[in-house]
Motif scaffolding. Structure first.
Motif, mmCIF file in Angstrom:
data_model
loop_
_atom_site.group_PDB
_atom_site.id
_atom_site.type_symbol
_atom_site.label_atom_id
_atom_site.label_comp_id
_atom_site.label_asym_id
_atom_site.label_seq_id
_atom_site.Cartn_x
_atom_site.Cartn_y
_atom_site.Cartn_z
ATOM 1 N N ALA A 77 0.835 -1.213 0.000
ATOM 2 C CA ALA A 77 0.000 0.000 0.000
ATOM 3 C C ALA A 77 0.867 1.260 0.000
ATOM 4 C CB ALA A 77 -0.933 -0.011 1.207
ATOM 5 N N VAL A 78 1.938 1.261 0.750
ATOM 6 C CA VAL A 78 2.805 2.444 0.797
ATOM 7 C C VAL A 78 3.442 2.689 -0.568
ATOM 8 C CG1 VAL A 78 4.973 3.326 1.768
ATOM 9 C CG2 VAL A 78 3.212 2.419 3.277
ATOM 10 N N ARG A 79 3.845 1.644 -1.251
ATOM 11 C CA ARG A 79 4.413 1.815 -2.597
ATOM 12 C C ARG A 79 3.365 2.387 -3.551
ATOM 13 N NH1 ARG A 79 7.214 -3.531 -4.383
ATOM 14 N NH2 ARG A 79 7.816 -2.202 -6.116
ATOM 15 N N LEU A 80 2.132 1.907 -3.446
ATOM 16 C CA LEU A 80 1.060 2.453 -4.276
ATOM 17 C C LEU A 80 0.806 3.927 -3.954
ATOM 18 C CD1 LEU A 80 -1.479 -0.515 -4.154
ATOM 19 C CD2 LEU A 80 -0.265 0.308 -6.168
ATOM 20 N N LEU A 81 0.813 4.267 -2.682
ATOM 21 C CA LEU A 81 0.549 5.642 -2.282
ATOM 22 C C LEU A 81 1.684 6.584 -2.662
ATOM 23 C CD1 LEU A 81 -1.176 4.998 1.157
ATOM 24 C CD2 LEU A 81 -2.229 5.672 -0.997
ATOM 25 N N VAL A 82 2.919 6.114 -2.620
ATOM 26 C CA VAL A 82 4.042 6.942 -3.077
ATOM 27 C C VAL A 82 3.908 7.197 -4.581
ATOM 28 C CG1 VAL A 82 6.541 6.958 -3.454
ATOM 29 C CG2 VAL A 82 5.626 6.327 -1.224
ATOM 30 N N GLY A 83 3.557 6.160 -5.336
ATOM 31 C CA GLY A 83 3.325 6.334 -6.769
ATOM 32 C C GLY A 83 2.189 7.307 -7.040
ATOM 33 N N ALA A 84 1.133 7.204 -6.246
ATOM 34 C CA ALA A 84 -0.002 8.117 -6.399
ATOM 35 C C ALA A 84 0.412 9.549 -6.086
ATOM 36 C CB ALA A 84 -1.147 7.683 -5.481
ATOM 37 N N ALA A 85 1.238 9.729 -5.075
ATOM 38 C CA ALA A 85 1.701 11.075 -4.717
ATOM 39 C C ALA A 85 2.565 11.666 -5.827
ATOM 40 C CB ALA A 85 2.478 11.028 -3.400
ATOM 41 N N VAL A 86 3.429 10.857 -6.410
ATOM 42 C CA VAL A 86 4.269 11.343 -7.507
ATOM 43 C C VAL A 86 3.399 11.738 -8.701
ATOM 44 C CG1 VAL A 86 6.020 10.652 -9.199
ATOM 45 C CG2 VAL A 86 6.332 10.091 -6.785
ATOM 46 N N LEU A 87 2.434 10.910 -9.034
ATOM 47 C CA LEU A 87 1.539 11.230 -10.147
ATOM 48 C C LEU A 87 0.719 12.487 -9.871
ATOM 49 C CD1 LEU A 87 0.336 7.668 -11.155
ATOM 50 C CD2 LEU A 87 1.685 9.240 -12.539
ATOM 51 N N THR A 88 0.263 12.654 -8.648
ATOM 52 C CA THR A 88 -0.499 13.851 -8.304
ATOM 53 C C THR A 88 0.377 15.098 -8.379
ATOM 54 O OG1 THR A 88 -1.916 12.504 -6.882
ATOM 55 C CG2 THR A 88 -1.991 14.884 -6.542
ATOM 56 N N LEU A 89 1.626 14.984 -7.984
ATOM 57 C CA LEU A 89 2.561 16.105 -8.104
ATOM 58 C C LEU A 89 2.807 16.448 -9.572
ATOM 59 C CD1 LEU A 89 4.437 18.051 -6.567
ATOM 60 C CD2 LEU A 89 6.231 16.332 -6.825
ATOM 61 N N LEU A 90 2.984 15.432 -10.404
ATOM 62 C CA LEU A 90 3.131 15.683 -11.841
ATOM 63 C C LEU A 90 1.886 16.361 -12.404
ATOM 64 C CD1 LEU A 90 4.790 12.350 -13.053
ATOM 65 C CD2 LEU A 90 5.829 14.623 -13.063
ATOM 66 N N ALA A 91 0.723 15.888 -11.983
ATOM 67 C CA ALA A 91 -0.534 16.493 -12.446
ATOM 68 C C ALA A 91 -0.617 17.959 -12.034
ATOM 69 C CB ALA A 91 -1.732 15.719 -11.884
ATOM 70 N N ALA A 92 -0.133 18.269 -10.845
ATOM 71 C CA ALA A 92 -0.178 19.660 -10.380
ATOM 72 C C ALA A 92 0.684 20.560 -11.255
ATOM 73 C CB ALA A 92 0.280 19.734 -8.924
ATOM 74 N N PHE A 93 1.863 20.082 -11.648
ATOM 75 C CA PHE A 93 2.719 20.886 -12.507
ATOM 76 C C PHE A 93 2.112 21.074 -13.897
ATOM 77 C CE2 PHE A 93 6.044 19.998 -9.374
ATOM 78 C CZ PHE A 93 6.592 21.270 -9.261
ATOM 79 N N VAL A 94 1.555 20.008 -14.440
ATOM 80 C CA VAL A 94 0.918 20.124 -15.748
ATOM 81 C C VAL A 94 -0.290 21.063 -15.659
ATOM 82 C CG1 VAL A 94 -0.302 18.860 -17.569
ATOM 83 C CG2 VAL A 94 1.727 17.863 -16.520
#
Length: 134
Positions: A77-94
């Motif tokens: 779950a932590v690995r999934l959540l870290v991936g989700a956080a990275v994707l959300t950060l990328l989405a914020a920049f875009v």
């Protein structure tokens, strides 16, 4: 809780998208969200998957104690959540720098968005796999 919020977000996002498209703001709306949607929605799905892993460890621990099941499933779950956080950060920049750009035409924003969907899901489907290995 995870299932509720996944369904709630899906209904709200779908209702807003449908409403804005119906009242004539489809080009503006879809041009704005196309670029960051791949990262943001995939991040939401991955965080939901992490929450479901933790929830299932508590609801159906199998032959383990609930604490042991929670500890074991939390690694995934932590690995999934870290991936989700990275994707959300990328989405914020875009969303901050590409989505509101008045320079890029609608068709280019949608094309970039489709390309980012292909790259995101291509990565998730093929990352870590060995091709040609026996």
């Amino acid at each position: 809780g995870t299932v509720f919020f996944l369904l709630y977000n899906a209904l709200v996002i779908g209702a807003v998208a449908g409403h804005l498209t119906q009242i004539g703001y489809g080009v503006t709306f879809w041009g704005f969200v196309a670029g960051h949607s791949a990262f943001e929605l995939t991040g939401a799905v991955l965080s939901g998957a992490g929450g479901l892993k933790l929830g299932m460890a508590l609801v159906a621990p199998g032959n383990r104690t609930r604490l042991a099941a929670l500890q074991e499933e939390s690694r995934v779950a932590v690995r999934l959540l870290v991936g989700a956080a990275v994707l959300t950060l990328l989405a914020a920049f875009v969303e901050a720098f590409w989505s509101p750009s008045p320079v890029a035409p609608w068709w280019l924003k949608v094309a970039v968005g489709l390309g980012l969907w292909l790259l995101t899901w291509g990565y998730l489907l093929f990352a870590g796999r060995r091709f040609g290995a026996t």
